[in-house]
Design a protein around this motif. Structure first.
Motif, short mmCIF file in Angstrom:
data_model
loop_
_atom_site.label_atom_id
_atom_site.label_comp_id
_atom_site.label_asym_id
_atom_site.label_seq_id
_atom_site.Cartn_x
_atom_site.Cartn_y
_atom_site.Cartn_z
N UNK A 175 0.81 -1.21 0.00
CA UNK A 175 0.00 0.00 0.00
C UNK A 175 0.84 1.26 0.00
N UNK A 176 1.94 1.23 0.75
CA UNK A 176 2.82 2.40 0.75
C UNK A 176 3.42 2.62 -0.65
N UNK A 177 3.78 1.52 -1.31
CA UNK A 177 4.31 1.64 -2.67
C UNK A 177 3.29 2.25 -3.62
N UNK A 178 2.04 1.80 -3.52
CA UNK A 178 0.99 2.34 -4.39
C UNK A 178 0.79 3.83 -4.14
N UNK A 179 0.77 4.24 -2.87
CA UNK A 179 0.58 5.65 -2.55
C UNK A 179 1.75 6.50 -3.05
N UNK A 180 2.96 6.00 -2.85
CA UNK A 180 4.13 6.77 -3.29
C UNK A 180 4.20 6.85 -4.81
N UNK A 181 3.81 5.78 -5.48
CA UNK A 181 3.81 5.82 -6.95
C UNK A 181 2.76 6.79 -7.46
N UNK A 182 1.59 6.80 -6.81
CA UNK A 182 0.57 7.76 -7.21
C UNK A 182 0.99 9.19 -6.97
N UNK A 183 1.67 9.43 -5.84
CA UNK A 183 2.17 10.78 -5.56
C UNK A 183 3.21 11.20 -6.58
N UNK B 5 2.72 21.68 1.56
CA UNK B 5 1.59 20.82 1.16
C UNK B 5 1.18 21.02 -0.28
N UNK B 6 2.13 20.75 -1.20
CA UNK B 6 1.84 20.90 -2.62
C UNK B 6 0.76 19.93 -3.06
N UNK B 7 0.66 18.80 -2.38
CA UNK B 7 -0.33 17.80 -2.75
C UNK B 7 -1.24 17.51 -1.58
N UNK B 8 -1.70 18.55 -0.92
CA UNK B 8 -2.60 18.34 0.20
C UNK B 8 -3.64 19.44 0.23
N UNK B 9 -4.66 19.26 1.06
CA UNK B 9 -5.68 20.27 1.25
C UNK B 9 -5.30 21.15 2.44
N UNK B 10 -5.26 22.45 2.22
CA UNK B 10 -4.95 23.38 3.30
C UNK B 10 -6.24 23.95 3.89
N UNK B 11 -6.23 24.19 5.20
CA UNK B 11 -7.41 24.73 5.86
C UNK B 11 -7.51 26.24 5.60
N UNK B 12 -8.71 26.67 5.31
CA UNK B 12 -8.97 28.08 5.07
C UNK B 12 -9.72 28.66 6.24
N UNK B 13 -10.04 29.95 6.15
CA UNK B 13 -10.65 30.63 7.29
C UNK B 13 -12.02 30.07 7.63
N UNK B 14 -12.76 29.56 6.66
CA UNK B 14 -14.08 29.05 6.94
C UNK B 14 -14.08 27.61 7.44
N UNK B 15 -12.89 27.06 7.66
CA UNK B 15 -12.79 25.72 8.23
C UNK B 15 -12.81 24.60 7.22
N UNK B 16 -13.07 24.89 5.95
CA UNK B 16 -13.10 23.85 4.93
C UNK B 16 -11.75 23.76 4.23
N UNK C 103 0.98 14.43 1.25
CA UNK C 103 2.38 14.56 0.86
C UNK C 103 3.11 13.27 1.22
N UNK C 104 4.38 13.22 0.86
CA UNK C 104 5.20 12.07 1.22
C UNK C 104 5.30 11.94 2.74
N UNK C 105 5.38 13.06 3.42
CA UNK C 105 5.44 13.03 4.88
C UNK C 105 4.15 12.44 5.46
#
Length: 678
Positions: free
Chosen positions: A109-117, A144-155, A165-167
């Motif tokens: 599973x880690x390999x699949x996730x890293x390959x997708x990233x 967080x180039x490949x992540x969702x960042x939180x905005x002021x409205x909480x979404x 991300x890889x981390x």
């Protein structure tokens, strides 16, 4: 009375994300999502994916935001394909419970996730270069180039293609607890969970969740095929479950043959793999090159193994095997490192000097090469000649490159070069993905249809194999299926004793796990009277139960108690009330033999065996006066079931000795089935 609620969140039939609730216990089964929908489309101005079909390609943020993650107690993962959203769930939601998966599922599973990233980052880099941007990818790799960042409205606002991300991947993997097949775990009080092999991939699992003596089996992606390298399907997951939840079935378009059965499944899979191998060998005999489109794990490993064996057996010069993937080297090594998770034939090789796979020998001969990307291929010194290249199906840029380059080589190759063996005029493209829609899309974009051999190797359960597997669900009371599967099997639901339900995308389906496997009414009345007379709340049957002319009755010698009530201490109170005299029971079962009865019980999934017992001095002899006068050995049937055991006496009339109520329910219901069918 406990009940189970199931809600499906993934819009794709092949990937699962089931939110399940057992009374006040809430858990997630699988975290699957189609990865190609995440990195193949760019977000629009509103932060959502540009999709042509909004009903099948959704932003997972919208689905996951409706779950109260603080209430989710645990997550169980079935195989490496069902982990796409795990890093986002563990790192960007309020979920804080344990996550369970087998060791191979975690590693693959880690390999699949890293390959997708990696594919997502490469796609973004390509889009950036095409757009003329001069920004450096290195400067964005750690934020967080490949992540969702939180905005002021909480979404969360969509920032890039993948929601982690890889981390995040590393952190999510550290939170997974490894489990082994048949290991019992207790993630929360009063809930036990264990897993059995699903046969689909190395370490793939089907889960059973036990709550208040009710067992619910979750059948994730599974297969009856036994001719590949993963450990085989374990049918016990169905035989001991009161409720069964099927997660998916193969697309009928990729499974043309409706015949079922493990033997037929093996023959069909072998036929399709051999067809691919024959095309590859034929091409390499003509000094051609082969491009295999497939992930560097799963069936690709079996195809690679067979081609390596065939070239050696035919005394052909081994080609240069080239895997273009950032994780291919690890995934091939896992096959040997995790040898105990392989099928029996591969496990047997672990105890011999032979290596179970071909990659070790090819590596020593410098005929096996691992390249992280197409850009890295230019820096590698790989000998020319016959190439066998393996490329993942999502890496369309690399596939296009090889097809275009090899097509140009074939057009430029002169007859003199072909005669001297220095030119390359022959090549073949092999595809085995059973995702018909994705494969057809890839075929349509390639302009060399005559050189493409598309043979889908479908291993997953079909509608017919699911129907066949239900015959072993001897204790099933409720069966839940996705709507497409239910639509095909609902017509045959009347021939089963259980109830069949359907669940669909974002719709809650709730069923009561009622214990409708009851004792016969006359026995229930006797037990109720004994319980009331002793002022107790429960009772355990430890005496003898009699079968006569197909009817179940209480039976015990005069002056001995049958029903024993539980007390706080280790002792018990016997009651001497006689329910049914032995002499009044008719004897009409002489046509049955112990061997015949044991065979019938085993046919319906009960573990029964015939043993020889000498009556003198045994409990069986002391409880049956007609047996005390002889010392001749008699045949008994020993039965082991979840929660207890039982002994069936057939000499001089039938009787059943059960050690617990749960065993009594199981054994008596099984005997009723056998006698009813006789």
């Amino acid at each position: 009375m406990p009940s189970i609620s199931v809600v499906s969140f993934s819009p794709h039939e092949r990937f699962h994300l089931l939110l399940c609730e057992l009374d006040d216990t809430m858990f997630i089964v699988d975290c699957g999502w189609p990865l190609d929908t995440l990195y193949s489309d760019q977000p629009d101005d509103t932060g959502k994916l540009r999709t042509a079909k909004t009903d099948t390609r959704l932003d997972p943020r919208d689905a996951l935001s409706t779950i109260n993650w603080a209430r989710v107690d645990f997550i169980i993962l079935s195989n490496y394909e069902q982990m796409a959203l795990l890093p986002y769930i563990t790192e960007y939601t309020e979920f804080s419970g344990p996550v369970y998966a087998t060791e191979p599922a975690k590693a693959y599973g880690r390999c699949v996730l890293e390959e997708g990233l990696s594919a997502a980052l490469q796609g973004k880099a390509s889009a950036t270069m095409q757009g003329g941007s001069s920004s450096s990818m290195a400067s964005t790799s750690n934020r967080p180039q490949s992540s969702w960042n939180h905005t002021a409205n909480g979404w969360d606002k969509w920032q890039a293609q993948l929601p982690y991300t890889q981390r995040d991947i590393v952190a999510a993997m550290e939170k997974i607890t490894d489990v082994r097949h048949n290991e019992v775990i207790s993630p929360v009080p009063f809930v036990q969970v264990y897993t059995r092999s699903s046969g689909y991939s190395i370490g793939s699992a089907n889960w059973t969740v036990e709550y208040k003596n009710h067992r619910t089996a979750f059948i994730s992606t599974s297969t009856f095929v036994t001719c590949l390298h993963p450990q085989e399907w374990d049918s016990k997951v169905l035989s001991d479950a009161q409720a069964i939840v099927f997660c998916d079935a193969v697309d009928p378009a990729s499974h043309e043959d409706d015949e079922v059965g493990a033997a037929r499944s093996n023959a069909q899979v072998l036929q399709r793999i051999n067809q691919l191998c024959s095309t590859a060998i034929s091409t390499m005999k003509q000094r051609g090159r082969v491009l295999l489109v497939g992930e560097p794990y799963g069936v690709t490993q079996d195809i690679f193994q067979l081609i390596a064996e065939h070239t050696q057996s035919l005394n052909l010069p081994p080609p240069q095997f080239i895997f273009i993937s950032p994780v291919a080297e690890r995934t091939l090594q896992y096959g040997n490192i995790m040898g105990e998770w392989l099928c029996e034939s591969k496990q047997a090789l672990l105890y011999l000097p032979e290596y179970p796979f071909a990659d070790k020998d090819l590596r020593q001969k410098n005929h096996l090469h691992f390249v992280r990307s197409l850009a890295d291929l230019a820096t590698r010194n790989i000998p020319q000649g016959n190439w066998f290249v393996v490329v993942p199906p999502h890496d369309t840029a690399t596939i296009d490159y090889f097809v275009r380059q090899w097509k140009q080589d074939a057009q430029r190759c002169s007859s003199a070069e072909l005669a001297s063996g220095t030119g390359m005029a022959k090549f073949a493209v092999l595809m085995h993905d059973d995702d018909v829609a994705r494969s057809q899309s890839l075929v349509n974009r390639l302009t060399v249809s005559s050189e493409i051999t598309y043979v889908p190797v479908s291993r997953r359960l079909t509608y017919h194999s699911i129907e066949q597997s239900l015959a072993s669900a001897t204790h099933a009371q409720h069966v839940l299926m996705p709507s497409p599967v239910y639509a095909r099997l609902s017509a045959s639901a009347s021939k089963y004793e259980f109830k069949m339900f359907e669940y669909s995308h974002l719709q809650a389906t709730t069923v009561d796990l009622s214990a409708d496997r009851h004792l016969p009414l006359n026995i229930q009345k006797e037990m109720t009277q004994q319980i009331k007379s002793n002022g107790k709340q429960c009772a355990v049957v430890t005496g003898l139960l009699s079968l006569a002319a197909g009817k179940i009755r209480l039976e015990y010698p005069e002056g001995h108690g049958l029903v024993q009530t539980l007390t706080a201490s280790a002792g018990s109170i016997n009651n001497d009330h006689s329910a049914v005299p032995m002499s009044s029971l008719p004897r009409d079962l002489s046509v049955w033999t112990p061997e015949k009865l044991a065979d019938e019980l085993n046919e319906i999934g009960i573990n029964a065996r015939v043993v020889v017992d000498i009556p003198n001095g045994t409990a069986a002899a002391s409880s049956k006066p007609e047996l005390q006068s002889t010392s001749q050995p008699v045949k008994l049937i020993k039965i082991v079931v979840p929660g207890g055991s039982a002994t069936i006496h057939m000499h001089g009339g039938w009787s059943v000795d059960c050690t617990s109520v749960s065993a009594q329910w199981t054994v008596m219901d099984s005997l009723r089935r056998v006698l009813k069918c006789a």
